[in-house]
Design a protein around this motif. Sequence first.
Motif, PDB file in Angstrom:
ATOM      1  N   THR A  93       0.824  -1.207   0.000  1.00  0.00           N
ATOM      2  CA  THR A  93       0.000   0.000   0.000  1.00  0.00           C
ATOM      3  C   THR A  93       0.863   1.263   0.000  1.00  0.00           C
ATOM      4  OG1 THR A  93      -1.746  -1.175   1.198  1.00  0.00           O
ATOM      5  CG2 THR A  93      -1.825   1.231   1.236  1.00  0.00           C
ATOM      6  N   PHE A  94       1.965   1.244   0.724  1.00  0.00           N
ATOM      7  CA  PHE A  94       2.800   2.442   0.866  1.00  0.00           C
ATOM      8  C   PHE A  94       3.987   2.462  -0.086  1.00  0.00           C
ATOM      9  CE2 PHE A  94       0.432   2.848   4.752  1.00  0.00           C
ATOM     10  CZ  PHE A  94       0.354   4.226   4.933  1.00  0.00           C
ATOM     11  N   LEU A  95       4.022   1.534  -1.022  1.00  0.00           N
ATOM     12  CA  LEU A  95       5.159   1.492  -1.939  1.00  0.00           C
ATOM     13  C   LEU A  95       5.287   2.786  -2.728  1.00  0.00           C
ATOM     14  CD1 LEU A  95       7.345  -0.532  -2.620  1.00  0.00           C
ATOM     15  CD2 LEU A  95       5.968  -1.309  -4.544  1.00  0.00           C
ATOM     16  N   SER A  96       4.180   3.281  -3.240  1.00  0.00           N
ATOM     17  CA  SER A  96       4.209   4.517  -4.022  1.00  0.00           C
ATOM     18  C   SER A  96       4.498   5.725  -3.136  1.00  0.00           C
ATOM     19  CB  SER A  96       2.866   4.708  -4.740  1.00  0.00           C
ATOM     20  OG  SER A  96       2.826   5.966  -5.385  1.00  0.00           O
ATOM     21  N   ALA A  97       3.818   5.812  -1.989  1.00  0.00           N
ATOM     22  CA  ALA A  97       4.017   6.949  -1.088  1.00  0.00           C
ATOM     23  C   ALA A  97       5.451   6.993  -0.575  1.00  0.00           C
ATOM     24  CB  ALA A  97       3.040   6.865   0.084  1.00  0.00           C
ATOM     25  N   MET A  98       6.020   5.825  -0.253  1.00  0.00           N
ATOM     26  CA  MET A  98       7.401   5.783   0.206  1.00  0.00           C
ATOM     27  C   MET A  98       8.366   6.146  -0.915  1.00  0.00           C
ATOM     28  SD  MET A  98       7.439   5.150   3.407  1.00  0.00           S
ATOM     29  CE  MET A  98       9.173   4.796   3.572  1.00  0.00           C
ATOM     30  N   GLY A  99       7.994   5.790  -2.140  1.00  0.00           N
ATOM     31  CA  GLY A  99       8.823   6.174  -3.277  1.00  0.00           C
ATOM     32  C   GLY A  99       8.881   7.680  -3.445  1.00  0.00           C
ATOM     33  N   GLU A 100       7.742   8.354  -3.293  1.00  0.00           N
ATOM     34  CA  GLU A 100       7.693   9.819  -3.393  1.00  0.00           C
ATOM     35  C   GLU A 100       8.446  10.461  -2.234  1.00  0.00           C
ATOM     36  OE1 GLU A 100       6.494  11.855  -5.789  1.00  0.00           O
ATOM     37  OE2 GLU A 100       6.288   9.997  -6.935  1.00  0.00           O
ATOM     38  N   TYR A 101       8.301   9.876  -1.059  1.00  0.00           N
ATOM     39  CA  TYR A 101       9.012  10.407   0.112  1.00  0.00           C
ATOM     40  C   TYR A 101      10.524  10.283  -0.084  1.00  0.00           C
ATOM     41  CZ  TYR A 101      10.133  11.089   5.085  1.00  0.00           C
ATOM     42  OH  TYR A 101      10.634  11.554   6.276  1.00  0.00           O
TER      43      TYR A 101
END
Length: 626
Positions: free
Chosen positions: A283-291
């Motif tokens: 779920t957080f793969l994309s959000a962590m990528g942006e971070y």
Amino acid sequence: MVAPRNTAYAEESAEVEVLYANLEKLNRLTKKIQGSMVRLETSGKVVKEAIGPIYSNTQSLQITNSNIDKVNDAIDRLRQPLDAKNREDGTIRAGPQNSGLKAYIMAMKRVEKALVDLSTTNLRSNQQAMTDFNDLLNIGSLKLQETLRAELNQHVTPVEPLHYLTKGLQFPSIPEDTIAHLAQLCSAIGSASIHGLQRSKGENPAMKIYAETRGPYITASLQNLAIASMNTVKRRPTDGPYKQGTNGIGIYSNALEAFIITEHGIIQQMFSGAQQGLVLQATFLSAMGEYSKTLRELNQYIKANLMTDCFLAFEIIEIVMKMSYDIEPKAAELKSLLVEALRPVRETAKSSLSELLEETKRKASTVPLPPDGGSVPLVEEVMNSLATLTGYEDPLSSILTSLGDGNWHAKSKASGSAPLDVGPDTKVLLSHFILDMLEALMTSLEARGRAFHRSKAALGVFLSNVFCIVDRSIRQTPELAQKLGAPDSIARIDTFRKRATSTYLDAWKETSQYLLDVQYTSRGAQRNSGGNVDSSAIVKSLSSKDRDAIKDKFKSFNASFDEMVSRHKTLHMEREVRTVLSRELQTVLEPLYARFYDRYVEIDKGRGKYIKYDKASLSVQLAQLS
């Protein structure tokens, strides 16, 4: 004719004959019974031989009947799964909207059971039926997946995290009753994937649906904060070093952590324990990528402005490490992603320490110096930087420990000194680094001052001013005072103060030399061992040549003293410096002048021709220098 017997024995004889007669009858009866027993035994054998085969056949028939019953039961069980297909086919193909979720899931479970039953028979004739059931189960699973995706999409409108953070509100979640409903869907989808065609993939399709639906929602909600983090990093050169908390990365990180906590709460109720970590990570793969991308961009800016923005690197380390520790109990799978995202910033922060030292030396060696002995803005800049450093003790301690004591020097790095994983107390390491920074600043400025100032007075004042600002900053900053409060630290810093004072007093050596009369005091008769000095006697004992020499000494002292006083007044001094230097000068010069004056005051005979200052007026002059 039989002779008559005695009457007494006649009766006994009759009884005996009766007995014999009865015995004979008993013998005949026994023979008849024995004959009957023989005939009965013979008849029993005949019956046994006749009935035996009939009994055996009866047992075989009973076993056969039992086997027939079992076969009939097996046939019934085989027919049940096949009957289930006809019963559930319409329900499953119609979708859960028609029959209701509960009824639909029950139909799916019955199909799963039928499929399992068919699988256990291992009959070739059932292969087509199993294929049909797999197809039906797959259709049902796809319809449940569509339902799950549709219901999740009702709760993915992006939100503004700043609103919730500033008001101290919990981040929006999914209603509890909806979560319970979605949990049933996820369980049914997962069960179908185990028994159906998808079982070889080894995962619950609901996990992917959740991640694909909730992931973009989180990324979109955090987008503005990512942009704000980059916008707030750009400052004007005149703004000075980075100030803690002025970059948006702190708010961005807080929002990311709040989303992680919220999603963990939802996922924990919707998926089984083994699946929760995988779902959260996906779920957080994309959000962590942006971070991670934002941290890389911030790192590039920090590297380009290392002297003023290395503090942002320390702040980022502190923020990210704290967040990784906070989420570890709930989201250990994300901690490794955070640590990896932080790695470039951490490397920049480590290199910044040696860069701070080297840049301080470079600036100090080329900074323009004022001719009046005043300090330079660089001193306050460095002290502000050191005061700012103390606000990042935790990240700095981590970095310094990984480097090892003293390995922040560029020469240590160049020589390939291995960083130490363990070492002194982290507070000691930070104190050592601050001391090295101070020594780099002061020794470089001292070398610059010696090359620039021709006058030792100006050089001494310059060095004293530098020390004064350093000392004042330490005293006014409790964190610095604490880090530099150890005796060895105080001694290292005080060494510079002593050199500065000594350099200033060296400028007065020539003036002081005029007050020395070694050639005279060597005479035992004229040396005063204490008490009042008889100036008249001393002067009378001098030759005319010696008197002229004393007169010249007074004249030269007067001229040199006036010149030094005049020069002293033109030099720029910090208030504390002026007080300290004038007191040090008084301590050295007044006793010398008082002794010289007491011995040779009669040389002038009160005319003021050679002696310009009496002891009191000289003391006033020196006092006015402060």
